[in-house]
Design a protein around this motif. Structure first.
Motif, mmCIF file in Angstrom:
data_model
loop_
_atom_site.group_PDB
_atom_site.id
_atom_site.type_symbol
_atom_site.label_atom_id
_atom_site.label_comp_id
_atom_site.label_asym_id
_atom_site.label_seq_id
_atom_site.Cartn_x
_atom_site.Cartn_y
_atom_site.Cartn_z
ATOM 1 N N VAL A 142 70.272 -53.448 -10.421
ATOM 2 C CA VAL A 142 69.544 -53.478 -9.151
ATOM 3 C C VAL A 142 68.282 -54.324 -9.319
ATOM 4 C CG1 VAL A 142 68.340 -52.091 -7.418
ATOM 5 C CG2 VAL A 142 70.408 -51.195 -8.512
ATOM 6 N N GLY A 168 68.414 -47.445 -4.394
ATOM 7 C CA GLY A 168 68.345 -48.343 -5.549
ATOM 8 C C GLY A 168 68.342 -47.554 -6.848
ATOM 9 N N CYS A 219 70.109 -54.070 2.557
ATOM 10 C CA CYS A 219 68.940 -53.831 3.415
ATOM 11 C C CYS A 219 69.191 -52.554 4.222
ATOM 12 C CB CYS A 219 68.750 -54.952 4.432
ATOM 13 S SG CYS A 219 69.128 -56.602 3.902
ATOM 14 N N LEU A 268 65.815 -46.682 1.005
ATOM 15 C CA LEU A 268 66.244 -47.883 0.284
ATOM 16 C C LEU A 268 65.862 -47.789 -1.192
ATOM 17 C CD1 LEU A 268 67.633 -50.651 0.860
ATOM 18 C CD2 LEU A 268 65.337 -51.644 0.908
ATOM 19 N N GLU A 269 64.642 -47.322 -1.440
ATOM 20 C CA GLU A 269 64.169 -47.190 -2.821
ATOM 21 C C GLU A 269 65.010 -46.162 -3.573
ATOM 22 O OE1 GLU A 269 59.876 -46.681 -2.946
ATOM 23 O OE2 GLU A 269 60.062 -45.933 -5.009
ATOM 24 N N GLU A 302 64.978 -56.377 -7.031
ATOM 25 C CA GLU A 302 64.356 -56.465 -5.700
ATOM 26 C C GLU A 302 64.298 -57.926 -5.314
ATOM 27 O OE1 GLU A 302 61.105 -54.248 -4.440
ATOM 28 O OE2 GLU A 302 61.669 -52.424 -5.529
ATOM 29 N N LEU A 322 68.054 -55.441 -3.692
ATOM 30 C CA LEU A 322 67.443 -54.609 -2.643
ATOM 31 C C LEU A 322 66.461 -55.461 -1.862
ATOM 32 C CD1 LEU A 322 66.421 -51.125 -4.106
ATOM 33 C CD2 LEU A 322 68.536 -51.809 -2.941
ATOM 34 N N VAL A 345 72.618 -48.170 4.952
ATOM 35 C CA VAL A 345 72.291 -49.517 4.481
ATOM 36 C C VAL A 345 73.371 -50.476 4.963
ATOM 37 C CG1 VAL A 345 71.049 -48.776 2.413
ATOM 38 C CG2 VAL A 345 73.535 -49.169 2.300
#
Lengths: 435, 435
Positions: A276, A266, A361, A262-263, A278, A245, A407
């Motif tokens: 997953v 994930g 992203c 996005l969070e 970061e 991510l 995304v």
């Protein structure tokens, strides 16, 4: 469910098993367009008679051949109006090209034509896919919003079920960003993987032809038609997968809902067994947006020269400024931009070594912007276009205004097989109900 | 001296001072072509009537305007037959395009048309400027030799005084090498400085449009028409100048006379007060030829796909092999090639920091090859094309067979002004009697 609601892959399967004809599908799309386009205004040119005649011809060929010759046989396709189709006007949404009818298909159109596709018509675009006039197209889910641009008509047409697949192009964020706004899929292949001739060029080191669809299978079908390295339309979803991510160096330009999306994405992936992590892009990447601007305007100078010499100040100030105005990029700044881009390509791909299989992203800073004067911010896309990597847009959520947010996933250059296999695994987890 | 013997710059000056009309010049060129082209075969299409009509129109405009609107006004130009001119066939020297007449000028043609140039006709080329069939063109000084390729007709036409300037293109060595063989000047600008649309693309990261002429002023006049950064047609020759003589990493492919020519050129320059040093390119540069091949074939795959899908095995094996044969480049090899090219650009330009103003190398391995089956070895050009730098070819000597040999000078990307200023100083010392 009407035939126009079928994704390209679903329609292709139905044509193959004899339960659908190309003519039925094309007529269904045309009826949808007749009902919706007075509001959506996705199409700049449509010849229903010709499309039906072509579909009938396909149906005959399919019958004679004992089945479709390729998965695209009989599938209708929309073409962004900077790409030439023989006998249809290419206007570039410019007042200077209203009567311009090319005598030959663009190379990318010849490929799908050889595969048996039906060219349904031309879709509206931002002028020369770069500036000046906006498309007339409105957002299909809320006409008070922009569908994004410059591939405005193609994105809206696919999103609103006028046509299952359509061509778009990306020089900054013109393919991926409208996919996000319209809740659809898009594949921007690696730079220089799809032949450009016959399309209106802006900045050749950036310009990339890609496709919209309503499923991963749809864009994979197009990638297979163009024989992108290693792409197998029937390849399965990735079994094990690590997703990195990444908020990008431009997270400060995102709306809060986008970063939450996005969070949350994930978390959903992790819950489904995807690894997953970061990841952060290297520090220098914050400069890549400016490097992209230099390459785009620098090369744009050559590409607007003929227009400028012919039209002079009658040309939109957007384009005049690239030739003789404030957007002229000095030699040293341009060299620096090309070299930074090349270094960025290596740095980005180093992130995959022992790192994630794909990077994920946001594909836009937020929902589709209000009004039609702006087609939205391309900051999430431009630096990745500069890096030449393939990108696949996947719908992921609904934003505060009820409009889609998506995304984009990223793989190394020429690794479309990795991108598609990952998307096949991720898409059902991200967009279970086809936002 | 006939008008057809004038260089473009000389003809331009004569048109400006009223001592020459465009019609007289065009008629003189046509008479030269009528006398010589049955043997040289430089032209694939010529419409004398149209050219004369266009020249008359120019003369009228010049009279009305009180003089030419640009230095190109009334000057006839030849166009390589992969570049579109409205109303003239673009055949690409392919059997599949004999009847293909584009409805629109290529962007590069629109620029000279806007400057008032007269498009004289189309010049023969190697098929699709890349492989397959050779041009029919013979070497003007010895019909038993090749004029080089793929810009065969343009180089021979300028060398044989059919036309003062002509368009060529370079993907490997198709512009600079024939300049060497035909004893003429050529300028290959920095990659992406001249817009490509309307020309048949092969490998977009390499393809570059450039020009032939019979003096530095001729090619500088073209560079000014395209508004290449900082180019001023009236800029003087460099006063002080350091030239780095370089055999390139491929000296072992050169004939002995070619290396002698370089050494002898260095001596002549030093005797005239130029600072001459010997420079070597970095070790890794010996790999760049292979990297060039990968990019050319890798991108060629996309660009021959439409032809292959339409023509199948009727297409020349040269092109089929790029799409489905032994010339398909795997992803990893292609990524490596792009990255090596980018690193090479920085290394080459580092040679200029505190080093020579320009680098001078042979522009071909030797004289024009015997027979018409080979257009010669492009090894001296391909790696420099990959590096995107501007190149200017200058005639320098006569080889053992009495045919010309030349040098190419090299400057950093987008520094055409430096290249042209150096060439203005060097050309009279290298080619005092216009070999």
């Amino acid at each position: 469910m009407e035939p126009y609601d079928l994704s390209a892959a679903e329609a292709s399967a139905a044509i193959a098993d004899g339960s659908l004809t190309s003519e039925t599908l094309v007529r269904s799309c045309l009826s949808r367009i007749a009902a919706r386009d007075p509001v959506v205004k996705a199409w700049s040119y449509l010849d229903a008679r010709q499309a039906i005649a072509d579909a009938r011809e396909c149906d005959k060929e399919i019958a004679t051949h004992g089945g479709p010759k390729t998965p695209l046989h009989g599938i209708p396709i929309g073409v962004k109006d900077i790409i030439d189709v023989e006998g249809m006007p290419t206007t570039f949404n410019s007042v200077f090209y209203q009567d311009h009818v090319p005598s030959r298909d663009a190379e990318c159109v010849r490929v799908v034509r050889a595969c048996g596709a039906v060219i349904l018509g031309k879709t509206d675009t931002v002028e020369f896919a770069s500036g000046g006039r906006k498309a007339l197209t409105t957002h299909p889910m809320n006409t008070g919003h922009s569908p994004g641009g410059s591939s405005s008509g193609s994105a809206a047409a696919v999103g609103d079920h006028h046509v299952p697949v359509a061509f778009g192009t990306q020089t900054a964020g013109s393919l991926i960003r409208p996919a996000s706004y319209n809740g659809i899929y898009a594949l921007k292949p690696t730079h220089a993987s799809v032949a450009w001739p016959g399309a209106g060029q802006y900045a050749p080191s950036l310009d990339t032809i890609g496709w919209y669809g309503r499923s991963v299978d749809d864009v994979a079908m197009m990638a297979a038609a163009y024989r992108l390295r290693g792409v197998d339309q029937a390849a399965p979803a990735a079994q094990t997968l690590t997703v990195g991510l990444c908020k990008t160096p431009y997270a400060d330009r995102c709306e809060p809902a986008t970063l939450e999306m996005l969070e949350s994405a994930g978390k959903r992936l992790a819950a489904a067994g995807i690894t997953v992590t970061e990841v952060e892009m290297p520090d220098g990447f914050v400069e890549l947006s400016e490097m992209h601007r230099r390459v785009m305007f620098g090369e744009g100078m050559s590409h607007f020269l003929a227009e400028y010499l012919e039209q002079g100040e009658a040309l939109s100030p957007d384009f005049v400024s690239r030739v003789v105005g404030g957007d002229v990029i000095p030699a040293e700044a341009l060299r620096e931009a090309y070299d930074a881009a090349a270094a960025g390509r290596r740095s980005l791909e180093a992130m995959f070594d022992g790192g994630p299989d794909v990077i994920m992203c946001p594909s836009a800073t937020g929902e589709a912007p209000k009004g039609l004067t702006s087609t939205g911010d391309y900051v999430m896309n431009a630096f990745l276009t500069l890096l030449h990597v393939p990108l696949l847009a996947i719908p992921a959520a609904s934003g505060p205004s009820g409009l889609p947010i998506g995304v984009q996933i990223v793989a190394p250059r020429f690794d479309e097989p990795r991108l598609i296999a990952a998307a096949r695994r991720l898409a059902p987890l991200l967009a279970p109900d086809r936002i």
